[in-house]
Design an enzyme around this catalytic site. Structure first.
Site, PDB file in Angstrom:
ATOM      1  N   GLU A   1     146.878 152.145  36.870  1.00  0.00           N
ATOM      2  CA  GLU A   1     145.288 152.294  37.198  1.00  0.00           C
ATOM      3  C   GLU A   1     145.938 152.895  38.660  1.00  0.00           C
ATOM      4  OE1 GLU A   1     143.293 149.157  35.674  1.00  0.00           O
ATOM      5  OE2 GLU A   1     143.495 149.975  34.126  1.00  0.00           O
ATOM      6  N   PRO A   2     144.658 152.901  39.158  1.00  0.00           N
ATOM      7  CA  PRO A   2     144.447 153.488  40.980  1.00  0.00           C
ATOM      8  C   PRO A   2     144.798 151.906  41.359  1.00  0.00           C
ATOM      9  CG  PRO A   2     142.558 154.502  39.580  1.00  0.00           C
ATOM     10  CD  PRO A   2     143.115 153.901  38.635  1.00  0.00           C
TER      11      PRO A   2
ATOM     12  N   ARG B   1     162.479 153.580  29.491  1.00  0.00           N
ATOM     13  CA  ARG B   1     163.174 153.507  30.722  1.00  0.00           C
ATOM     14  C   ARG B   1     165.024 154.801  30.639  1.00  0.00           C
ATOM     15  NH1 ARG B   1     161.146 147.911  32.649  1.00  0.00           N
ATOM     16  NH2 ARG B   1     159.139 148.451  33.670  1.00  0.00           N
TER      17      ARG B   1
ATOM     18  N   SER C   1     152.597 149.535  39.474  1.00  0.00           N
ATOM     19  CA  SER C   1     154.036 148.392  39.517  1.00  0.00           C
ATOM     20  C   SER C   1     152.748 146.811  39.120  1.00  0.00           C
ATOM     21  CB  SER C   1     154.658 147.623  40.935  1.00  0.00           C
ATOM     22  OG  SER C   1     155.319 149.252  41.525  1.00  0.00           O
TER      23      SER C   1
ATOM     24  N   GLU D   1     157.407 155.008  34.786  1.00  0.00           N
ATOM     25  CA  GLU D   1     158.387 153.799  34.136  1.00  0.00           C
ATOM     26  C   GLU D   1     159.106 152.540  34.644  1.00  0.00           C
ATOM     27  OE1 GLU D   1     159.581 155.508  30.698  1.00  0.00           O
ATOM     28  OE2 GLU D   1     158.372 156.889  30.450  1.00  0.00           O
TER      29      GLU D   1
HETATM   30  N1  CAA Z   1     159.738 142.449  26.443  1.00  0.00           N
HETATM   31  C1  CAA Z   1     158.956 141.693  25.838  1.00  0.00           C
HETATM   32  N2  CAA Z   1     157.675 140.825  26.112  1.00  0.00           N
HETATM   33  C2  CAA Z   1     157.835 141.412  28.339  1.00  0.00           C
HETATM   34  C3  CAA Z   1     159.089 142.026  28.328  1.00  0.00           C
HETATM   35  C4  CAA Z   1     159.695 142.150  27.192  1.00  0.00           C
HETATM   36  N3  CAA Z   1     160.574 143.239  27.540  1.00  0.00           N
HETATM   37  N4  CAA Z   1     158.866 142.156  29.853  1.00  0.00           N
HETATM   38  C5  CAA Z   1     157.808 140.922  29.708  1.00  0.00           C
HETATM   39  N5  CAA Z   1     156.631 139.992  28.501  1.00  0.00           N
HETATM   40  C6  CAA Z   1     156.259 139.652  29.349  1.00  0.00           C
HETATM   41  C7  CAA Z   1     156.469 138.569  29.454  1.00  0.00           C
HETATM   42  O1  CAA Z   1     156.745 137.711  28.743  1.00  0.00           O
HETATM   43  C8  CAA Z   1     155.112 137.710  29.724  1.00  0.00           C
HETATM   44  O2  CAA Z   1     154.587 137.004  28.375  1.00  0.00           O
HETATM   45  P1  CAA Z   1     154.691 135.263  28.456  1.00  0.00           P
HETATM   46  O3  CAA Z   1     153.238 135.163  29.232  1.00  0.00           O
HETATM   47  O4  CAA Z   1     154.340 135.135  27.305  1.00  0.00           O
HETATM   48  O5  CAA Z   1     156.270 134.869  28.913  1.00  0.00           O
HETATM   49  C9  CAA Z   1     154.338 138.889  30.276  1.00  0.00           C
HETATM   50  O6  CAA Z   1     154.989 139.998  29.803  1.00  0.00           O
HETATM   51  C10 CAA Z   1     154.000 139.214  31.659  1.00  0.00           C
HETATM   52  O7  CAA Z   1     155.622 139.230  31.715  1.00  0.00           O
HETATM   53  P2  CAA Z   1     155.958 138.787  33.793  1.00  0.00           P
HETATM   54  O8  CAA Z   1     155.032 137.223  33.559  1.00  0.00           O
HETATM   55  O9  CAA Z   1     157.121 138.858  33.762  1.00  0.00           O
HETATM   56  O10 CAA Z   1     154.766 140.047  33.846  1.00  0.00           O
HETATM   57  P3  CAA Z   1     154.170 140.567  35.832  1.00  0.00           P
HETATM   58  O11 CAA Z   1     153.078 140.873  36.351  1.00  0.00           O
HETATM   59  O12 CAA Z   1     156.225 139.132  36.832  1.00  0.00           O
HETATM   60  O13 CAA Z   1     155.541 141.411  35.784  1.00  0.00           O
HETATM   61  C11 CAA Z   1     157.008 143.307  35.375  1.00  0.00           C
HETATM   62  C12 CAA Z   1     156.619 142.323  35.356  1.00  0.00           C
HETATM   63  C13 CAA Z   1     158.261 143.393  35.551  1.00  0.00           C
HETATM   64  C14 CAA Z   1     156.634 143.707  37.229  1.00  0.00           C
HETATM   65  C15 CAA Z   1     155.905 144.637  35.055  1.00  0.00           C
HETATM   66  O14 CAA Z   1     154.286 144.157  35.291  1.00  0.00           O
HETATM   67  C16 CAA Z   1     156.197 146.317  35.243  1.00  0.00           C
HETATM   68  O15 CAA Z   1     157.225 146.493  34.099  1.00  0.00           O
HETATM   69  N6  CAA Z   1     155.033 146.984  35.535  1.00  0.00           N
HETATM   70  C17 CAA Z   1     156.171 148.632  35.957  1.00  0.00           C
HETATM   71  C18 CAA Z   1     154.935 148.998  34.754  1.00  0.00           C
HETATM   72  C19 CAA Z   1     155.464 149.644  34.667  1.00  0.00           C
HETATM   73  O16 CAA Z   1     156.204 150.380  34.706  1.00  0.00           O
HETATM   74  N7  CAA Z   1     154.240 151.091  34.630  1.00  0.00           N
HETATM   75  C20 CAA Z   1     154.738 152.350  34.298  1.00  0.00           C
HETATM   76  C21 CAA Z   1     154.062 153.087  33.643  1.00  0.00           C
HETATM   77  S1  CAA Z   1     154.117 153.974  32.763  1.00  0.00           S
HETATM   78  C22 CAA Z   1     154.324 155.617  32.739  1.00  0.00           C
HETATM   79  O17 CAA Z   1     155.062 155.705  34.147  1.00  0.00           O
HETATM   80  C23 CAA Z   1     154.460 157.119  31.785  1.00  0.00           C
HETATM   81  C24 CAA Z   1     154.665 158.748  32.351  1.00  0.00           C
HETATM   82  O18 CAA Z   1     154.284 159.397  32.072  1.00  0.00           O
HETATM   83  C25 CAA Z   1     156.253 158.527  32.909  1.00  0.00           C
END
Ligand code: CAA
Length: 380
Positions: free
Chosen positions: A127-128, A243, A132, A363
């Site tokens: 979203e805007p 990924r 991350s 991603e």
């Molecule tokens: N599997 C299962 N659950 C997971 C997980 C995984 N791999 N990773 C995190 N979770 C769960 C955690 O366990 C947590 O749940 P609980 O509280 O129940 O334990 C919940 O998700 C939240 O996780 P975090 O507390 O770790 O969250 P955070 O705010 O610290 O953020 C982050 C973690 C890794 C930074 C995550 O926000 C992230 O991956 N951000 C990047 C987003 C991204 O990749 N966006 C890409 C957009 S899509 C795209 O680009 C597609 C395209 O068009 C090419």
């Protein structure tokens, strides 16, 4: 340990290579220049089974393993990184998630045409103000009995205007934080759903990247994936496999640039001999080959772990972090080896250099991959 690919893997790799060289290469420069989506080529990718590679044949897929997917992604990305991201999103962010967590009804209705490549899918998390920081969803899915009412905006959505099916993450209960997020299957054409203008991008210009707007879109509850509140975990689990796809895309961009640079260095003469006879160029080629081989092994290892049903989150983040850096380093050096020719559009390497950058961003940025890796190392 066995580093050899099976006969089947080699066949898939060859099929992808032939398709990329024969169907994607002609016109790739023009598509990049004009931001033209590869309509015919994507249709052909569907017919060849490249859009639902890992989906069970019962649901219209190829029933292949993740290693096959990495091999095909590398070959296609060597030539056309735009076609590769279209393929990657459909395979690993949309088909995989639907097959793993969708209901039978959702699979029948959406997965089968997606896996066959009859339609395309999009994955709508960003979203805007939530890139991350993906838990910070502002799009809302208000519970209204038998349906949700969806409101908000999504940004930088791959297949934004060409998809028919959109997996949209939205906040249903803000008090529950990420546990109040749901993933809904939204169909193109649902009233209140509009596609914004196309982004004018640095690279992967053949892929269509759009913002999406949702205004009071009624989405049936039967279109929610998983239990109430599973939406964020769904996104994270899906991205783990995504990924691997982007790491393979980065690997392909790097190896495509390397092959072009290697061939060019054998043909181009300077100071009385091919530039490949100069140690300055030889050392560049040696560094590129070493980095590419390392990235390939990391991609294949992450794919192998996934195929063995072992934990692969850390491995996919490592593969993406490393391969995307290799894509940057290698494409910059490929341009350098080409000299002035590398800086003009006829020689492909400048496009690969522009395409490489996004692999460090989408991603999960490289910084996000480091969060995932360091948390895994430290057991957090
Ligand atoms: N599997 C299962 N659950 C997971 C997980 C995984 N791999 N990773 C995190 N979770 C769960 C955690 O366990 C947590 O749940 P609980 O509280 O129940 O334990 C919940 O998700 C939240 O996780 P975090 O507390 O770790 O969250 P955070 O705010 O610290 O953020 C982050 C973690 C890794 C930074 C995550 O926000 C992230 O991956 N951000 C990047 C987003 C991204 O990749 N966006 C890409 C957009 S899509 C795209 O680009 C597609 C395209 O068009 C090419």
């Amino acid at each position: 340990m066995n580093f050899e690919l099976s006969e089947e893997h080699l066949m898939i790799q060859k099929a992808a290579r032939d398709f990329a060289q024969n169907e994607l290469k002609p016109g790739v420069i023009e598509r990049d220049e004009n931001q033209k989506f590869p309509v015919d080529q994507v249709r052909e990718m569907g017919s060849l089974g490249f859009l639902g590679m890992m989906v069970d044949p019962t649901y219209g897929g190829g029933g292949m393993d993740t290693i096959s997917y990495v091999l095909a992604m590398e070959e296609i990305s060597k030539v056309d990184a735009s076609a590769a991201v279209i393929m990657s999103v459909n395979n690993s962010l949309v088909c995989w998630g639907l097959e793993e967590y969708g209901t039978e009804e959702q699979k029948q209705k959406y997965l089968i045409p997606l896996a066959k490549g009859n339609i395309l899918g999009a994955f709508c998390l960003s979203e805007p103000e939530a890139g991350s920081d993906a838990t910070s969803q502002h799009t809302t899915a208000t519970d209204a009995g038998d349906h949700y009412v969806l409101n908000g905006t999504k940004n930088w959505i791959t297949n934004g205007s060409t998809a028919s099916v959109y997996l949209v993450m939205a906040q249903t209960d803000a008090h529950k934080g990420h546990k109040g997020i749901n993933t809904l299957i939204v169909e193109r054409g649902m009233p209140g759903f509009t596609v914004g203008p196309k982004e004018n991008k640095l690279g992967i210009r053949g892929s269509d990247t759009h913002s999406l707007m949702f205004t009071d879109v009624k989405v049936p509850k039967s279109n929610r994936i998983g239990d109430d509140g599973f939406g964020f975990r769904f996104a994270m689990k899906t991205l783990m496999g995504g990924r691997i796809g982007i790491a393979s895309q980065a690997l392909g961009i790097a190896s495509g640039a390397y092959e072009l640079a290697l061939n060019y260095s054998r043909e181009r003469k300077a100071f009385g001999k091919p530039i490949s006879e100069h140690q300055a160029i030889q050392f560049k080629l040696a560094d590129m080959a070493t980095q590419i081989e390392s990235a390939r092994l990391l991609c294949l290892k992450a794919a192998w772990l996934k195929d063995q049903n072992q934990e692969y989150s850390q491995a996919s983040s490592i593969a993406k972090l490393y391969a995307s850096q290799v894509a940057m380093d290698t494409t910059v050096e490929a341009v350098q080896i080409h000299g002035g020719y590398g800086y003009v559009k006829d020689f492909h390497v400048e496009r690969l250099m522009r395409d490489a950058k996004i692999t460090q961003i989408y991603e999960g940025t490289s910084e996000v991959q480091k969060i995932v890796i360091s948390r895994a190392i430290l057991g957090k």
